[in-house]
Every structure is written in C-alpha cells, then in structure tokens.
Design an enzyme around this catalytic site. Sequence first.
Site, PDB file in Angstrom:
ATOM      1  N   TYR A  11       0.818  -1.220   0.000  1.00 61.35           N
ATOM      2  CA  TYR A  11       0.000   0.000   0.000  1.00 61.35           C
ATOM      3  C   TYR A  11       0.858   1.279   0.000  1.00 61.35           C
ATOM      4  O   TYR A  11       0.826   2.057  -0.967  1.00 61.35           O
ATOM      5  CB  TYR A  11      -0.922  -0.062   1.220  1.00 61.35           C
ATOM      6  CG  TYR A  11      -1.769   1.151   1.485  1.00 61.35           C
ATOM      7  CD1 TYR A  11      -2.357   1.874   0.452  1.00 61.35           C
ATOM      8  CD2 TYR A  11      -1.989   1.562   2.792  1.00 61.35           C
ATOM      9  CE1 TYR A  11      -3.144   2.979   0.720  1.00 61.35           C
ATOM     10  CE2 TYR A  11      -2.782   2.661   3.071  1.00 61.35           C
ATOM     11  CZ  TYR A  11      -3.354   3.378   2.037  1.00 61.35           C
ATOM     12  OH  TYR A  11      -4.129   4.464   2.308  1.00 61.35           O
ATOM     13  N   ASP A  31       9.640  -7.394  -3.647  1.00 61.72           N
ATOM     14  CA  ASP A  31       8.429  -7.710  -2.882  1.00 61.72           C
ATOM     15  C   ASP A  31       8.215  -9.220  -2.927  1.00 61.72           C
ATOM     16  O   ASP A  31       8.366  -9.836  -3.979  1.00 61.72           O
ATOM     17  CB  ASP A  31       7.213  -6.985  -3.484  1.00 61.72           C
ATOM     18  CG  ASP A  31       6.073  -6.860  -2.496  1.00 61.72           C
ATOM     19  OD1 ASP A  31       5.766  -5.726  -2.084  1.00 61.72           O
ATOM     20  OD2 ASP A  31       5.489  -7.901  -2.125  1.00 61.72           O
ATOM     21  N   ALA A  74       8.132  -3.423   3.887  1.00 64.26           N
ATOM     22  CA  ALA A  74       7.528  -4.760   3.982  1.00 64.26           C
ATOM     23  C   ALA A  74       7.410  -5.209   5.433  1.00 64.26           C
ATOM     24  O   ALA A  74       8.410  -5.291   6.130  1.00 64.26           O
ATOM     25  CB  ALA A  74       8.388  -5.753   3.210  1.00 64.26           C
ATOM     26  N   TYR A 141       3.253  -6.422  17.465  1.00 64.73           N
ATOM     27  CA  TYR A 141       3.512  -5.660  16.234  1.00 64.73           C
ATOM     28  C   TYR A 141       4.346  -4.410  16.550  1.00 64.73           C
ATOM     29  O   TYR A 141       5.406  -4.190  15.947  1.00 64.73           O
ATOM     30  CB  TYR A 141       2.180  -5.268  15.574  1.00 64.73           C
ATOM     31  CG  TYR A 141       2.347  -4.232  14.501  1.00 64.73           C
ATOM     32  CD1 TYR A 141       3.033  -4.527  13.329  1.00 64.73           C
ATOM     33  CD2 TYR A 141       1.840  -2.934  14.660  1.00 64.73           C
ATOM     34  CE1 TYR A 141       3.214  -3.564  12.344  1.00 64.73           C
ATOM     35  CE2 TYR A 141       2.013  -1.981  13.682  1.00 64.73           C
ATOM     36  CZ  TYR A 141       2.710  -2.290  12.525  1.00 64.73           C
ATOM     37  OH  TYR A 141       2.894  -1.335  11.564  1.00 64.73           O
ATOM     38  N   ARG A 221      -8.237   9.075  16.174  1.00 65.06           N
ATOM     39  CA  ARG A 221      -7.021   8.690  15.442  1.00 65.06           C
ATOM     40  C   ARG A 221      -6.608   9.843  14.538  1.00 65.06           C
ATOM     41  O   ARG A 221      -7.390  10.757  14.258  1.00 65.06           O
ATOM     42  CB  ARG A 221      -7.282   7.451  14.571  1.00 65.06           C
ATOM     43  CG  ARG A 221      -7.535   6.168  15.355  1.00 65.06           C
ATOM     44  CD  ARG A 221      -6.269   5.659  16.022  1.00 65.06           C
ATOM     45  NE  ARG A 221      -6.488   4.436  16.768  1.00 65.06           N
ATOM     46  CZ  ARG A 221      -6.885   4.389  18.042  1.00 65.06           C
ATOM     47  NH1 ARG A 221      -7.129   5.502  18.708  1.00 65.06           N
ATOM     48  NH2 ARG A 221      -7.022   3.224  18.653  1.00 65.06           N
ATOM     49  N   GLY A 284      -6.907  -3.826  22.875  1.00 70.63           N
ATOM     50  CA  GLY A 284      -5.654  -3.195  22.479  1.00 70.63           C
ATOM     51  C   GLY A 284      -5.800  -1.855  21.782  1.00 70.63           C
ATOM     52  O   GLY A 284      -4.818  -1.307  21.291  1.00 70.63           O
TER      53      GLY A 284
HETATM   54  N1  UDP Z   1     -12.606   0.568  13.955  1.00 63.51           N
HETATM   55  C1  UDP Z   1     -13.959   0.234  14.101  1.00 63.51           C
HETATM   56  N2  UDP Z   1     -14.457  -0.741  13.277  1.00 63.51           N
HETATM   57  C2  UDP Z   1     -13.711  -1.392  12.338  1.00 63.51           C
HETATM   58  C3  UDP Z   1     -12.346  -1.038  12.191  1.00 63.51           C
HETATM   59  C4  UDP Z   1     -11.839  -0.060  13.024  1.00 63.51           C
HETATM   60  O1  UDP Z   1     -14.657   0.794  14.937  1.00 63.51           O
HETATM   61  O2  UDP Z   1     -14.232  -2.284  11.642  1.00 63.51           O
HETATM   62  C5  UDP Z   1     -12.019   1.597  14.824  1.00 63.51           C
HETATM   63  C6  UDP Z   1     -10.888   1.084  15.694  1.00 63.51           C
HETATM   64  O3  UDP Z   1     -11.402   0.615  16.922  1.00 63.51           O
HETATM   65  C7  UDP Z   1     -10.031   2.336  15.857  1.00 63.51           C
HETATM   66  C8  UDP Z   1     -10.231   3.089  14.547  1.00 63.51           C
HETATM   67  O4  UDP Z   1     -11.437   2.567  13.986  1.00 63.51           O
HETATM   68  O5  UDP Z   1     -10.520   3.121  16.906  1.00 63.51           O
HETATM   69  C9  UDP Z   1      -9.104   2.915  13.547  1.00 63.51           C
HETATM   70  O6  UDP Z   1      -8.858   1.524  13.407  1.00 63.51           O
HETATM   71  P1  UDP Z   1      -7.917   0.927  12.267  1.00 63.51           P
HETATM   72  O7  UDP Z   1      -7.970  -0.564  12.405  1.00 63.51           O
HETATM   73  O8  UDP Z   1      -8.292   1.505  10.953  1.00 63.51           O
HETATM   74  O9  UDP Z   1      -6.465   1.465  12.606  1.00 63.51           O
HETATM   75  P2  UDP Z   1      -5.598   1.387  13.965  1.00 63.51           P
HETATM   76  O10 UDP Z   1      -5.812   2.696  14.668  1.00 63.51           O
HETATM   77  O11 UDP Z   1      -6.055   0.206  14.751  1.00 63.51           O
HETATM   78  O12 UDP Z   1      -4.201   1.262  13.457  1.00 63.51           O
END
Ligand code: UDP
Length: 330
Positions: A11, A31, A74, A141, A221, A284
Amino acid sequence: MNVLVVGGAGYIGSHCVRQLAAAGHRPVVLDSLVYGHRAAVAPEIPFHACDLGDEAALARILADEKIEVVMHFAAFAYVGESVTDPLKYYFNNTVATLQLLRAMLKAGVKKFVFSSTCATYGVPPTLPMTEATPQAPINPYGQTKLDVENALKNLARAHGLSFAAFRYFNAAGAAADGTIGEDHKPETHLIPVAIDAATGRGPALQLFGTDYPTPDGTCLRDYVHVDDLARAHIAVFPKLATPGAGFFYNLGTGTPTSVREVIAAVEKVTGRKVPVVESPRRAGDPPALYADATKARAELGWVPEFKTIEPIVASAWKWHESRPKGYADR
Ligand code: UDP
C-alpha cells in the site's frame, strides 16, 4: 538515486515508488508478493519477487542494480494476529529486517529508510505525541518495530549506517488518479471497511467502543494521506548523506478524528448510509492517538497536503469505486 523499495508492491510502498519515479529517481522494487500486488507497480519499474530470507538474491540485487538507498515498507501489520502469533511477527518484521540490513552492510549500502509506527508508543501518557513520548508498545507488532528502531541506532554507531525511521499514524487514502490504493486481504482498517459497508460489498460496520473518554465516545485517530507519507521518504534523502546519522519522525496531520467522524465523512463522500452495529471495544485500542509532527515540518519541510478527513476519504472512494475488488479487478 537508485532506490531499492522493499515492499514496493504494498500500500504505502507502491505510492512511494510512483513518487520516486516522478522525482527523477530510479526505484527498484523487491516484494515477496505475500501481501503485495504485482499490478500496484508499473510494468516499466524493475521488479524482483524475492523473500528477505534469501540473502544471496539480496546481495545480487543490491550489486546489480547499484542500489544507494534502501526503503523498507515490507511488514506484517495485523495487530490482533501479532498477539496470537507473535513469532510470525518477530520473524517477518524483526528478523527479516535484520537479514536485509546484514545484506546491505555486506554490500556497502548504508542508507536506510524504515517504516515504523505510532504503535511503538503504546498508550501515550500525553497528547499530542512527540518523538520524545515514551515508547512502550502494548502488542508484538509495535514491539517488533521498536526492536528494529533500536537495532538501527546500534548499526549507525557500529557501521556508519545512516537512517530515518518514520512513525506513521493512520495511513489512509489513495493516489489522486484512483489507479492504486489500499487492498488488504483481510481488510480491517476503518475507512475501507466503512466504504464496503456503505456499498453493501461488506457487512455492517462494527463500531468498536462507544464509551471511550472522548468527545463522542469513540476512538480518536490521526488519519494521514498515503501520498503525504510517501513524500516524507524522499524529503529525508539529504539527511542521509551524513554517515552514522539517525532520525526519527512522527508522520501525522495532528488532527484527531473520531470513528463517528470518519463514518460521517464516508456517508457524505459516497452519498450512502453506512450501516453500523455498535459493538464492544476492540482489545488493544488506545482511546486517542494523534501526532505532533513539528519535527518533520521543521527538519524536512514536511507539511501534509491533506489536512482533514473528507478529502482523504474522497481519494479512497475514488479508488474503491473504480476497483471494488481492488487489484483483482485488473
Ligand atoms: N474501527 C472500528 N471498526 C472497524 C475497524 C476499526 O470501529 O471495523 C475503529 C478502531 O477501533 C479504531 C479506529 O477505527 O478506533 C481505527 O482503526 P484501524 O484498524 O483503521 O487502525 P488502527 O488505529 O487500529 O491502526
């Protein structure tokens, strides 16, 4: 410069490859195609389908292509999977990167640009997060990325490696022409999942947590456009001229956006309702993560062109609308 882009069919890597070529550099893609897509890279770009464990092949590529800088995108990046299968992450993210670095040093290639993450900070004690925010990852991670960051400091001291590690916030969006974009299988990221829910290609969006201590109860976020991320990787080149120099930069817009605000943006941009199922918190997930990217602005002149969520979602929508099945549509 001759730049080896490891993970260049992924991506963020694929967007960077395009910018490198447009800026007059010579990108060479490596890749494994485990998660990358061959169609994300233009046919005229040199392409090596290769695993980082194959150090003999790496040595050949570094020499034959006269590589001067390596960019490393990667990695495996499913936080939940890293919790249930940490060894997969240690081997694919940390060990494979060390193998790449060993091959580079053997070949005398000493400039490195690394994709790190705000997940190295864990749950920050203060916001917005600067590069001095303590790093205490809460999942394997984030830990594997921090382990590489620490190894880089030692390699800089011992071998004169110069490097930049970019701590990405939430990468989002797609190229302006809509021809390359985000295509993860499985897809877990909020924006593509919300778009799929809006179009009916996917199930209703599960909104993870509505009782967070944030203005609307959902997580905050920092969504940063993939082309803005890519630009920083090229802007840092002059810094790498000093042997042994190491740099860490947060890359985010600094604007906190809630999950509900993202859903509203998806509805506005697509003109469709996003079916939502309010669900429990996802394990998490820190309540809020957003960047202070003053350092990148001051030292690299990095100013994100996309400052708000709507145009970011609009670029993602252009990609999803033209290729609903992602690269499988080619
Ligand atoms: N989120 C959600 N539903 C989903 C995917 C994500 O409510 O199906 C929420 C998730 O809990 C976080 C935000 O969206 O608060 C961003 O999540 P994402 O997985 O995109 O990125 P992250 O911040 O985990 O890297």
